[in-house]
Write a protein that holds these residues in place. Structure first.
Motif, PDB file in Angstrom:
ATOM      1  N   ASN A 294     -31.898  17.690  25.101  1.00 24.47           N
ATOM      2  CA  ASN A 294     -32.319  18.913  25.796  1.00 24.47           C
ATOM      3  C   ASN A 294     -31.155  19.612  26.499  1.00 24.47           C
ATOM      4  N   HIS A 295     -30.382  18.885  27.290  1.00 23.18           N
ATOM      5  CA  HIS A 295     -29.280  19.508  28.028  1.00 23.18           C
ATOM      6  C   HIS A 295     -28.112  19.875  27.110  1.00 23.18           C
ATOM      7  N   VAL A 296     -27.743  18.960  26.228  1.00 23.54           N
ATOM      8  CA  VAL A 296     -26.620  19.222  25.329  1.00 23.54           C
ATOM      9  C   VAL A 296     -26.970  20.348  24.354  1.00 23.54           C
ATOM     10  N   GLY A 297     -28.207  20.355  23.873  1.00 25.36           N
ATOM     11  CA  GLY A 297     -28.628  21.419  22.962  1.00 25.36           C
ATOM     12  C   GLY A 297     -28.475  22.798  23.585  1.00 25.36           C
ATOM     13  N   GLU A 298     -28.844  22.908  24.859  1.00 25.38           N
ATOM     14  CA  GLU A 298     -28.703  24.200  25.545  1.00 25.38           C
ATOM     15  C   GLU A 298     -27.240  24.572  25.749  1.00 25.38           C
ATOM     16  N   LYS A 299     -26.432  23.599  26.127  1.00 26.48           N
ATOM     17  CA  LYS A 299     -25.003  23.878  26.333  1.00 26.48           C
ATOM     18  C   LYS A 299     -24.351  24.390  25.049  1.00 26.48           C
ATOM     19  N   LEU A 300     -24.621  23.717  23.942  1.00 23.97           N
ATOM     20  CA  LEU A 300     -24.035  24.133  22.670  1.00 23.97           C
ATOM     21  C   LEU A 300     -24.591  25.481  22.220  1.00 23.97           C
ATOM     22  N   VAL A 314     -29.173  28.573  16.180  1.00 24.77           N
ATOM     23  CA  VAL A 314     -30.517  28.200  15.722  1.00 24.77           C
ATOM     24  C   VAL A 314     -30.522  26.765  15.204  1.00 24.77           C
ATOM     25  N   GLU A 315     -29.479  26.395  14.478  1.00 26.84           N
ATOM     26  CA  GLU A 315     -29.407  25.051  13.898  1.00 26.84           C
ATOM     27  C   GLU A 315     -29.348  23.970  14.977  1.00 26.84           C
ATOM     28  N   VAL A 316     -28.540  24.191  16.005  1.00 24.39           N
ATOM     29  CA  VAL A 316     -28.417  23.158  17.037  1.00 24.39           C
ATOM     30  C   VAL A 316     -29.702  23.058  17.858  1.00 24.39           C
ATOM     31  N   ILE A 317     -30.385  24.172  18.063  1.00 23.48           N
ATOM     32  CA  ILE A 317     -31.659  24.129  18.788  1.00 23.48           C
ATOM     33  C   ILE A 317     -32.689  23.339  17.985  1.00 23.48           C
ATOM     34  N   ASN A 318     -32.766  23.603  16.680  1.00 27.51           N
ATOM     35  CA  ASN A 318     -33.706  22.867  15.828  1.00 27.51           C
ATOM     36  C   ASN A 318     -33.389  21.373  15.823  1.00 27.51           C
ATOM     37  N   ALA A 319     -32.106  21.051  15.744  1.00 31.61           N
ATOM     38  CA  ALA A 319     -31.705  19.642  15.746  1.00 31.61           C
ATOM     39  C   ALA A 319     -32.051  18.982  17.075  1.00 31.61           C
ATOM     40  N   ALA A 320     -31.792  19.693  18.168  1.00 33.38           N
ATOM     41  CA  ALA A 320     -32.067  19.134  19.496  1.00 33.38           C
ATOM     42  C   ALA A 320     -33.560  18.893  19.697  1.00 33.38           C
ATOM     43  N   ILE A 321     -34.380  19.844  19.256  1.00 32.28           N
ATOM     44  CA  ILE A 321     -35.837  19.682  19.384  1.00 32.28           C
ATOM     45  C   ILE A 321     -36.301  18.451  18.615  1.00 32.28           C
ATOM     46  N   LYS A 322     -35.738  18.245  17.444  1.00 33.79           N
ATOM     47  CA  LYS A 322     -36.101  17.068  16.652  1.00 33.79           C
ATOM     48  C   LYS A 322     -35.659  15.780  17.346  1.00 33.79           C
ATOM     49  N   TYR A 323     -34.480  15.809  17.942  1.00 31.84           N
ATOM     50  CA  TYR A 323     -33.984  14.618  18.638  1.00 31.84           C
ATOM     51  C   TYR A 323     -34.822  14.278  19.876  1.00 31.84           C
ATOM     52  N   THR A 324     -35.433  15.287  20.506  1.00 33.84           N
ATOM     53  CA  THR A 324     -36.240  15.005  21.707  1.00 33.84           C
ATOM     54  C   THR A 324     -37.437  14.113  21.397  1.00 33.84           C
ATOM     55  N   GLU A 325     -37.849  14.086  20.144  1.00 28.50           N
ATOM     56  CA  GLU A 325     -39.008  13.264  19.772  1.00 28.50           C
ATOM     57  C   GLU A 325     -38.736  11.781  19.982  1.00 28.50           C
ATOM     58  N   HIS A 326     -37.466  11.392  19.944  1.00 31.12           N
ATOM     59  CA  HIS A 326     -37.120   9.973  20.077  1.00 31.12           C
ATOM     60  C   HIS A 326     -36.209   9.707  21.276  1.00 31.12           C
ATOM     61  N   ALA A 327     -36.000  10.704  22.109  1.00 33.29           N
ATOM     62  CA  ALA A 327     -35.114  10.540  23.264  1.00 33.29           C
ATOM     63  C   ALA A 327     -35.842   9.820  24.395  1.00 33.29           C
ATOM     64  N   LEU A 337     -35.811  24.606  25.258  1.00 30.40           N
ATOM     65  CA  LEU A 337     -35.268  24.779  23.908  1.00 30.40           C
ATOM     66  C   LEU A 337     -36.200  25.639  23.057  1.00 30.40           C
ATOM     67  N   MET A 338     -37.490  25.410  23.186  1.00 26.18           N
ATOM     68  CA  MET A 338     -38.458  26.196  22.422  1.00 26.18           C
ATOM     69  C   MET A 338     -38.404  27.667  22.825  1.00 26.18           C
ATOM     70  N   MET A 339     -38.246  27.912  24.120  1.00 22.09           N
ATOM     71  CA  MET A 339     -38.146  29.292  24.593  1.00 22.09           C
ATOM     72  C   MET A 339     -36.878  29.957  24.069  1.00 22.09           C
ATOM     73  N   ARG A 340     -35.797  29.208  24.047  1.00 21.35           N
ATOM     74  CA  ARG A 340     -34.527  29.762  23.578  1.00 21.35           C
ATOM     75  C   ARG A 340     -34.540  29.982  22.064  1.00 21.35           C
ATOM     76  N   LYS A 341     -35.284  29.174  21.354  1.00 23.96           N
ATOM     77  CA  LYS A 341     -35.319  29.256  19.892  1.00 23.96           C
ATOM     78  C   LYS A 341     -35.821  30.619  19.421  1.00 23.96           C
ATOM     79  N   THR A 342     -36.854  31.124  20.063  1.00 20.46           N
ATOM     80  CA  THR A 342     -37.418  32.420  19.663  1.00 20.46           C
ATOM     81  C   THR A 342     -36.381  33.528  19.771  1.00 20.46           C
ATOM     82  N   LYS A 343     -35.666  33.563  20.893  1.00 18.96           N
ATOM     83  CA  LYS A 343     -34.640  34.590  21.085  1.00 18.96           C
ATOM     84  C   LYS A 343     -33.486  34.402  20.091  1.00 18.96           C
ATOM     85  N   ALA A 344     -33.115  33.154  19.848  1.00 12.39           N
ATOM     86  CA  ALA A 344     -32.002  32.876  18.932  1.00 12.39           C
ATOM     87  C   ALA A 344     -32.329  33.323  17.510  1.00 12.39           C
ATOM     88  N   GLN A 345     -33.556  33.087  17.077  1.00 13.56           N
ATOM     89  CA  GLN A 345     -33.958  33.500  15.731  1.00 13.56           C
ATOM     90  C   GLN A 345     -33.959  35.022  15.598  1.00 13.56           C
TER      91      GLN A 345
END
Length: 362
Positions: A294-300, A314-327, A337-345
């Motif tokens: 979550n934090h690293v995804g936003e920084k990148l 967009v790619e790093v946000i998608n990857a970070a969201i997927k990683y949160t499932e097991h963090a 991250l979800m909020m940022r994803k919409t604007k990034a797309q």
């Protein structure tokens, strides 16, 4: 074996399982009541703590801060009355009229967020901000299975509700209020485990990676701004404070083991970023993205947008969201991250011709 015998056997087995669970619970409670709390002392990423203030417990659930609100309502009551005509324009009224007030108290939700317990405050944090309760003003607590009531020297009672299990939080809170942290620092230093020693080594051996002359990220060097001296100084202080994590006994808490590993790298990368060494910062953050998504995804994502790497964002946000499932819980929140994803797309679609993204492995 007959039906009755089987029923008795199942009942006996069920009672034995319940007893075992109850005993396990009591053993866990005894651990919480007697363990060395200083092993959990750490800074909380994203919160500015006071001098000598450290976090001891994080509850990654939505906990609600409630307060009592009293409302006073006026009630008029009139008994039997009569009006006697005396003369033109003059009447005499007899009867009884009384005015009463009714007070009603309601529990009103004030704020909801994840809870962090430090040795000086209780924080509730969400994506909109934070609220804090000073422990110095608390004179009494009443623990519940799903929350706690806090009574202060002045002000309204505070109810924290929404815990799936508030036992550990209430025990730690009571111990901190009583200044009961367990082992003293000297005892702790004499009982370092192999895990601790390796973590100290890891924290002290973080080094910048060499940049090759053909690194494609060099084309973004015009974006590599340098932060203010005060920001750099604060980042340097955080790096120094990370030695606290290296001294934590993480054998009993897998979440703390992850924090102890990623936080020194995260802060070191942030220091590099503020100094204008963005490529090295990116490499450090990418190395811990799976564990601290979550934090690293936003920084990148912020870095990539500044470099006009819109597809990479967009790619790093998608990857970070997927990683949160097991963090671990503290790094598993993906709301921002979800909020940022919409604007990034949207930004990628609008600026596709300006995109400077490069092949990046997440």
């Amino acid at each position: 074996m007959g039906f009755l015998s089987r029923w008795k056997e199942k009942k006996k087995q069920k009672l034995a399982e319940q007893q075992e669970l109850a005993e396990q619970r009591q053993r866990q409670i005894r651990v919480w009541q007697t363990e060395d709390l200083s092993q959990y002392a750490a800074k909380i990423d994203g919160l500015i703590l006071k001098k000598n203030e450290y976090g001891y417990l994080a509850i990654p659930e939505l906990i609600t801060w409630n307060e009592d609100r009293t409302r006073t309502k006026r009630v008029n009551y009139a008994g039997p009355t009569a009006s006697i005509h005396i003369m033109k324009g003059l009447n005499y009224r007899v009867g009884s009229v009384s005015v009463n007030t009714e007070k009603t108290t309601k529990i009103v939700p004030i704020f909801t967020g994840a809870v962090f317990l430090t040795n000086k405050r209780i924080f509730l944090v969400n994506h909109q901000g934070s609220k804090a309760i000073n422990l110095s003003g608390i004179v009494q607590i009443i623990p519940y299975t799903d929350g706690v009531a806090l009574f202060r020297e002045s002000g309204k009672r505070i109810l924290l509700t929404g815990f799936s299990d508030a036992e550990r939080f209430n025990i730690y809170l009571q111990r901190i209020l009583n200044n009961d942290y367990g082992l003293i620092a000297e005892e702790k230093s004499q009982n370092k485990t192999t895990t601790q020693m390796s973590q100290e080594s890891n924290a002290s051996e973080i080094q910048k990676k060499e940049i090759s002359n053909d690194d494609p990220r060099l084309q973004f060097s015009e974006s590599f701004t340098v932060a203010k001296d005060t920001a750099i100084k604060r980042a340097e202080e955080l790096c120094k404070e990370d030695k606290l994590y290296a001294n934590n006994n993480t054998d009993l808490d897998p979440e703390m083991a992850v924090i102890a590993y990623v936080l020194p790298i995260y802060h070191y990368a942030d220091l590099l970023y503020k100094k204008g060494e963005w490529i090295q910062a990116e490499d450090q953050w990418l190395s811990i993205l799976p564990k601290m998504p979550n934090h690293v995804g936003e920084k990148l994502a912020i870095m990539y947008r500044k470099e006009k790497r819109y597809r990479n964002e967009v790619e790093v946000i998608n990857a970070a969201i997927k990683y949160t499932e097991h963090a671990v819980p503290i790094y598993a929140h993906s709301d921002s991250l979800m909020m940022r994803k919409t604007k990034a797309q949207s930004l990628l679609s609008a600026k596709l011709d300006e995109d400077k993204s490069i092949v990046t492995k997440f």
